[in-house]
Design a protein around this motif. Structure first.
Motif, PDB file in Angstrom:
ATOM      1  N   PRO A  65       0.811  -1.229   0.000  1.00 41.68           N
ATOM      2  CA  PRO A  65       0.000   0.000   0.000  1.00 41.68           C
ATOM      3  C   PRO A  65       0.845   1.281   0.000  1.00 41.68           C
ATOM      4  CG  PRO A  65      -0.865  -1.586   1.571  1.00 41.68           C
ATOM      5  CD  PRO A  65       0.422  -2.151   1.076  1.00 41.68           C
ATOM      6  N   GLU A  66       2.046   1.215   0.565  1.00 42.17           N
ATOM      7  CA  GLU A  66       2.924   2.390   0.595  1.00 42.17           C
ATOM      8  C   GLU A  66       3.131   2.963  -0.804  1.00 42.17           C
ATOM      9  OE1 GLU A  66       4.503  -0.150   4.098  1.00 42.17           O
ATOM     10  OE2 GLU A  66       3.469  -0.441   2.191  1.00 42.17           O
ATOM     11  N   ALA A  67       3.224   2.066  -1.804  1.00 40.78           N
ATOM     12  CA  ALA A  67       3.508   2.510  -3.172  1.00 40.78           C
ATOM     13  C   ALA A  67       2.423   3.439  -3.701  1.00 40.78           C
ATOM     14  CB  ALA A  67       3.664   1.302  -4.093  1.00 40.78           C
ATOM     15  N   LEU A  70       9.562   8.919   2.484  1.00 40.73           N
ATOM     16  CA  LEU A  70      10.687   8.331   1.763  1.00 40.73           C
ATOM     17  C   LEU A  70      10.436   6.839   1.518  1.00 40.73           C
ATOM     18  CD1 LEU A  70      13.557   8.288   0.603  1.00 40.73           C
ATOM     19  CD2 LEU A  70      14.425   8.083   2.965  1.00 40.73           C
ATOM     20  N   ILE A  71       9.936   6.145   2.524  1.00 41.28           N
ATOM     21  CA  ILE A  71       9.626   4.713   2.377  1.00 41.28           C
ATOM     22  C   ILE A  71       8.562   4.509   1.301  1.00 41.28           C
ATOM     23  CG2 ILE A  71       8.575   2.732   3.555  1.00 41.28           C
ATOM     24  CD1 ILE A  71      10.076   3.711   6.118  1.00 41.28           C
ATOM     25  N   ASP A  72       7.534   5.364   1.297  1.00 40.03           N
ATOM     26  CA  ASP A  72       6.508   5.279   0.253  1.00 40.03           C
ATOM     27  C   ASP A  72       7.133   5.421  -1.138  1.00 40.03           C
ATOM     28  OD1 ASP A  72       4.668   5.135   2.325  1.00 40.03           O
ATOM     29  OD2 ASP A  72       3.936   7.192   2.084  1.00 40.03           O
ATOM     30  N   LEU A  97      18.641   2.496   5.391  1.00 40.64           N
ATOM     31  CA  LEU A  97      17.239   2.112   5.251  1.00 40.64           C
ATOM     32  C   LEU A  97      17.083   1.353   3.952  1.00 40.64           C
ATOM     33  CD1 LEU A  97      14.042   2.513   5.454  1.00 40.64           C
ATOM     34  CD2 LEU A  97      14.458   4.744   4.381  1.00 40.64           C
ATOM     35  N   PHE A  98      16.256   0.292   3.963  1.00 33.90           N
ATOM     36  CA  PHE A  98      15.870  -0.313   2.689  1.00 33.90           C
ATOM     37  C   PHE A  98      14.452  -0.872   2.774  1.00 33.90           C
ATOM     38  CE2 PHE A  98      18.195  -3.933   4.697  1.00 33.90           C
ATOM     39  CZ  PHE A  98      17.289  -4.992   4.547  1.00 33.90           C
ATOM     40  N   VAL A  99      13.856  -1.069   1.586  1.00 29.17           N
ATOM     41  CA  VAL A  99      12.542  -1.705   1.455  1.00 29.17           C
ATOM     42  C   VAL A  99      12.720  -2.972   0.635  1.00 29.17           C
ATOM     43  CG1 VAL A  99      11.345   0.516   1.579  1.00 29.17           C
ATOM     44  CG2 VAL A  99      11.897  -0.452  -0.672  1.00 29.17           C
ATOM     45  N   TYR A 100      11.755  -3.875   0.728  1.00 28.26           N
ATOM     46  CA  TYR A 100      11.858  -5.128  -0.023  1.00 28.26           C
ATOM     47  C   TYR A 100      10.473  -5.708  -0.288  1.00 28.26           C
ATOM     48  CZ  TYR A 100      11.170  -7.113   4.640  1.00 28.26           C
ATOM     49  OH  TYR A 100      10.657  -7.417   5.883  1.00 28.26           O
ATOM     50  N   ARG A 124      18.768  -7.129  11.946  1.00 29.72           N
ATOM     51  CA  ARG A 124      18.130  -6.458  13.083  1.00 29.72           C
ATOM     52  C   ARG A 124      18.119  -4.960  12.826  1.00 29.72           C
ATOM     53  NH1 ARG A 124      18.127 -10.468  16.991  1.00 29.72           N
ATOM     54  NH2 ARG A 124      19.527 -12.182  16.432  1.00 29.72           N
ATOM     55  N   GLY A 125      17.027  -4.308  13.186  1.00 30.38           N
ATOM     56  CA  GLY A 125      16.928  -2.870  12.985  1.00 30.38           C
ATOM     57  C   GLY A 125      15.667  -2.331  13.616  1.00 30.38           C
ATOM     58  N   GLN A 126      15.064  -1.358  12.947  1.00 33.62           N
ATOM     59  CA  GLN A 126      13.851  -0.718  13.452  1.00 33.62           C
ATOM     60  C   GLN A 126      12.854  -0.554  12.305  1.00 33.62           C
ATOM     61  OE1 GLN A 126      16.791   2.255  14.669  1.00 33.62           O
ATOM     62  NE2 GLN A 126      15.447   2.717  16.395  1.00 33.62           N
ATOM     63  N   ASP A 127      11.595  -0.316  12.688  1.00 34.95           N
ATOM     64  CA  ASP A 127      10.604   0.019  11.672  1.00 34.95           C
ATOM     65  C   ASP A 127      10.485   1.532  11.571  1.00 34.95           C
ATOM     66  OD1 ASP A 127       8.986   0.894  13.775  1.00 34.95           O
ATOM     67  OD2 ASP A 127       7.607  -0.808  13.662  1.00 34.95           O
ATOM     68  N   ARG A 128       9.539   1.997  10.758  1.00 42.55           N
ATOM     69  CA  ARG A 128       9.424   3.441  10.506  1.00 42.55           C
ATOM     70  C   ARG A 128       9.074   4.239  11.763  1.00 42.55           C
ATOM     71  NH1 ARG A 128       5.157   4.504   6.155  1.00 42.55           N
ATOM     72  NH2 ARG A 128       5.769   2.487   5.376  1.00 42.55           N
TER      73      ARG A 128
END
Length: 208
Positions: A19-21, A54-56, A81-84, A138-142
């Motif tokens: 949905p981000e897209a 930015l993530i969107d 940061l990355f998306v997949y 390991r990391g964090q979400d938005r």
């Protein structure tokens, strides 16, 4: 077994595109040789609407380019940061983003898979790159909440590849000099074809 995992959690059903897209804008994808791709990215310290936007944008840009993952420096932003949106070897789909990713050191003796790998910042080139068969990031979400994502097979490759980007490395850095030259030759030969396909895809998604 669930067929889709979003942010590491199973979901019953999920649309074709995250949905981000639908909220995003297409950004230009940087190419190997540009400075932002070849230096370590900064930690994300501000979690808010700018990061969410930015993530969107990254999700939409990834889909237009028909990629399985995209790091922020691939759209010119030097943040970790990355998306997949990537399948594993069992056909299970994994969708999400991860901020400030840290890849666990592989267990000693873990099997490496030497399989083909490409990169949206090296358009048109595909080369065999050895990667561990399993990866834990390991990391964090938005929102800044802790996140752990595990993957095997092709998805593990994606997690390792994208985390490399946050350290300023492209997969060409893992190749021999000879293979690197081969990859750059492929890029020269196929780049125009790749860009034409991206333009057509943007039209298809209604984002020319």
């Amino acid at each position: 077994m669930p067929r889709v995992f979003v942010q590491g959690s199973p979901v019953g059903h999920y649309p074709r595109h995250a949905p981000e897209a639908g909220r995003g804008t297409v950004r230009r994808i940087t190419e190997t040789g540009e400075e932002v791709l070849h230096k370590s990215c900064r930690d994300v310290t501000e979690f808010g609407p700018d990061l969410a936007a930015l993530i969107d944008d990254m999700f939409l840009t990834m889909y237009v380019a028909e990629g399985a993952g995209l790091a922020a420096n691939q759209v010119g932003i030097g943040l970790r940061l990355f998306v997949y949106d990537c399948p594993d070897d069992d056909g299970v789909r994994h969708v999400g983003h991860i901020v400030n990713p840290v890849l666990d050191a592989p267990v000693r003796g873990r099997r490496l898979l030497d399989e083909d790998e490409g990169c949206l910042s090296v358009p048109g080139a595909v080369m065999a790159v050895p990667r561990p068969e399993r990866a834990v990031v390991r990391g964090q979400d938005r929102n800044g909440d802790p996140l752990v994502i595990e993957g095997t097979g092709y998805f593990a490759r994606c997690l390792a590849h994208e985390t490399d980007h946050t350290h300023g490395h492209v997969y060409l850095d893992r190749l021999s000099r000879r293979d690197r030259k081969d990859a750059l030759r492929q890029m020269t030969d196929r780049r125009d074809e790749v860009f034409a396909r991206r333009a057509a895809r943007a039209v298809e998604l209604g984002r020319p």
